[in-house]
Scaffold this motif. Sequence first.
Motif, PDB file in Angstrom:
ATOM      1  N   GLY A  16       1.252  -1.282   0.006  1.00  0.00           N
ATOM      2  CA  GLY A  16       0.027  -0.093  -0.416  1.00  0.00           C
ATOM      3  C   GLY A  16       0.775   1.521   0.234  1.00  0.00           C
ATOM      4  O   GLY A  16       0.939   1.974  -0.626  1.00  0.00           O
ATOM      5  N   TYR A  17       2.309   1.376   0.595  1.00  0.00           N
ATOM      6  CA  TYR A  17       3.010   2.378   1.417  1.00  0.00           C
ATOM      7  C   TYR A  17       3.511   2.333  -0.355  1.00  0.00           C
ATOM      8  O   TYR A  17       3.509   4.054  -1.147  1.00  0.00           O
ATOM      9  N   ASP A  18       3.634   1.954  -0.835  1.00  0.00           N
ATOM     10  CA  ASP A  18       4.687   1.841  -2.229  1.00  0.00           C
ATOM     11  C   ASP A  18       3.309   2.289  -3.168  1.00  0.00           C
ATOM     12  O   ASP A  18       3.575   3.493  -4.372  1.00  0.00           O
ATOM     13  N   LEU A  19       2.652   2.192  -3.509  1.00  0.00           N
ATOM     14  CA  LEU A  19       1.346   2.984  -4.092  1.00  0.00           C
ATOM     15  C   LEU A  19       0.981   3.546  -4.191  1.00  0.00           C
ATOM     16  O   LEU A  19       1.019   4.896  -5.193  1.00  0.00           O
ATOM     17  N   VAL A  20       0.948   4.650  -3.243  1.00  0.00           N
ATOM     18  CA  VAL A  20       0.859   6.112  -2.233  1.00  0.00           C
ATOM     19  C   VAL A  20       2.429   6.846  -3.085  1.00  0.00           C
ATOM     20  O   VAL A  20       1.667   7.830  -2.898  1.00  0.00           O
ATOM     21  N   ARG A  21       2.833   6.001  -2.915  1.00  0.00           N
ATOM     22  CA  ARG A  21       4.824   7.304  -3.131  1.00  0.00           C
ATOM     23  C   ARG A  21       4.754   7.104  -4.714  1.00  0.00           C
ATOM     24  O   ARG A  21       4.679   8.420  -5.317  1.00  0.00           O
ATOM     25  N   ASN A  22       3.727   5.963  -5.167  1.00  0.00           N
ATOM     26  CA  ASN A  22       3.365   6.317  -6.816  1.00  0.00           C
ATOM     27  C   ASN A  22       2.020   7.434  -7.521  1.00  0.00           C
ATOM     28  O   ASN A  22       2.836   8.774  -7.929  1.00  0.00           O
ATOM     29  N   TYR A  23       1.739   7.885  -6.392  1.00  0.00           N
ATOM     30  CA  TYR A  23       0.654   8.126  -6.780  1.00  0.00           C
ATOM     31  C   TYR A  23       1.045   9.977  -6.743  1.00  0.00           C
ATOM     32  O   TYR A  23       1.109  10.331  -6.868  1.00  0.00           O
ATOM     33  N   ALA A  24       1.441  10.365  -4.892  1.00  0.00           N
ATOM     34  CA  ALA A  24       2.270  11.355  -4.598  1.00  0.00           C
ATOM     35  C   ALA A  24       3.117  11.841  -5.877  1.00  0.00           C
ATOM     36  O   ALA A  24       3.419  12.820  -6.235  1.00  0.00           O
ATOM     37  N   ASP A  25       4.211  10.825  -6.311  1.00  0.00           N
ATOM     38  CA  ASP A  25       5.130  11.005  -7.461  1.00  0.00           C
ATOM     39  C   ASP A  25       4.717  11.444  -8.365  1.00  0.00           C
ATOM     40  O   ASP A  25       4.800  12.811  -9.391  1.00  0.00           O
ATOM     41  N   GLU A  26       2.851  10.695  -9.334  1.00  0.00           N
ATOM     42  CA  GLU A  26       2.288  12.151  -9.792  1.00  0.00           C
ATOM     43  C   GLU A  26       2.124  13.145  -9.998  1.00  0.00           C
ATOM     44  O   GLU A  26       1.396  14.046 -11.122  1.00  0.00           O
TER      45      GLU A  26
END
Length: 402
Positions: free
Chosen positions: A111-121
């Motif tokens: 879940g954390y990695d998905l959040v990081r990817n969203y934040a990067d976007e």
Amino acid sequence: MQRITYRAKASARGAKRRISYILRPSKRLLNTESNIVPAIASIKVTRFAKTKKLAQISSIALLSLPAESLTTMNNQVPAYDHVMLEKTLTIAAVPGDSTYFATDGFQHGFGYDLVRNYADELGVKVTLKAYADEEAALRALQSGDADMALTTASTQLKSQLNLSSINVSCGYDASLTKNGLHPKVSWTFNSANDPLSQKASYFLCDSIKLDNTQKLAAFYNQDLLKDAYSQDHFKTTLTEKLPDYQSSFEEQARNYNHDWELLVAMGYQESHLDANAVSPTGVRGIMMLTNNTAKAMGVSDRVDPYQSIGGGARYLEQMKTDFADVPKTDRIWFALAAYNMGPNAVKGIQRKLSAKGIDDKSWANIYAYLSDNKASNSRYGQAMHYVSNIRSYLETIKTATV
């Protein structure tokens, strides 16, 4: 919180006084009948100036107050605006197999990695606030202490708190359960109408992103040590063999700036902590070093446990240095992949991703590439399993769940 609320009220009163002053009629215009025509022109100019000034004051007031305290014109500032203003996405989360893992500096998780990817976007950084249980995390979101929540909370609890959520699988729950992950990992928001929530929905449910989410779920597979045989073998090896080598692991970890339990996880993956292990390709020892790597690392005897562990630790440190431009959260996965298949192979993948405009410093993207091309290159499949297994062994060692 009281101080923040006081500032909000004081700012609102100050803005109201300034607005009242701006809107107050000019005494000169009211008392002078001989200047009617010029006054009409002046009124038009004044109205424009007042409207412009009011907009400026409102904008300043909106931007200067925290989202949770802002009630100007009875409209709460969207969490999205707050995130973009602060350039930070604050998430409230509960640690778990499917959300995030954070022990001894190893902060990662599905879940954390998905959040990081969203934040990067979005072009913002991530700040994570940990909570002991689901309700505490959701109430932190509700009170404005976080912009979104990462939990596996029930639909009933989220409904009771009048919150809106999106399952990270976007309805493809089977892709999570087959990897031993919780089928209801979700991102929760205060409002479904907030652009932060709406953009998250588009992000998660985009066909390409959804495909990559399923690949990321495979990397975070939680079933590796779930069967009785694997559990027993892992536990027996660590109980019977590790005591003989633990001091070597600890010392060499200090020598090369590693977590000693990470080296243990690597040793188990390489040889099951067998100092005399030999593979058909000629690699030997606990860390299964090739003859060339052993020489380059100053190892004269590959089956000597202390030398083998030292050689592996030194080589891993070189791999971490080779990928120093990768964010720390992902760097260890890059280094492990390079340890397994060589740094040039990983950098070759990075170049291919970069040429397509894909972030080449994201492990999720590297892993997706390995997954997509493993049929044409067996080394890719081996690297995938190598890194995934070590991650799983490391988490198990640190949480003592076996």
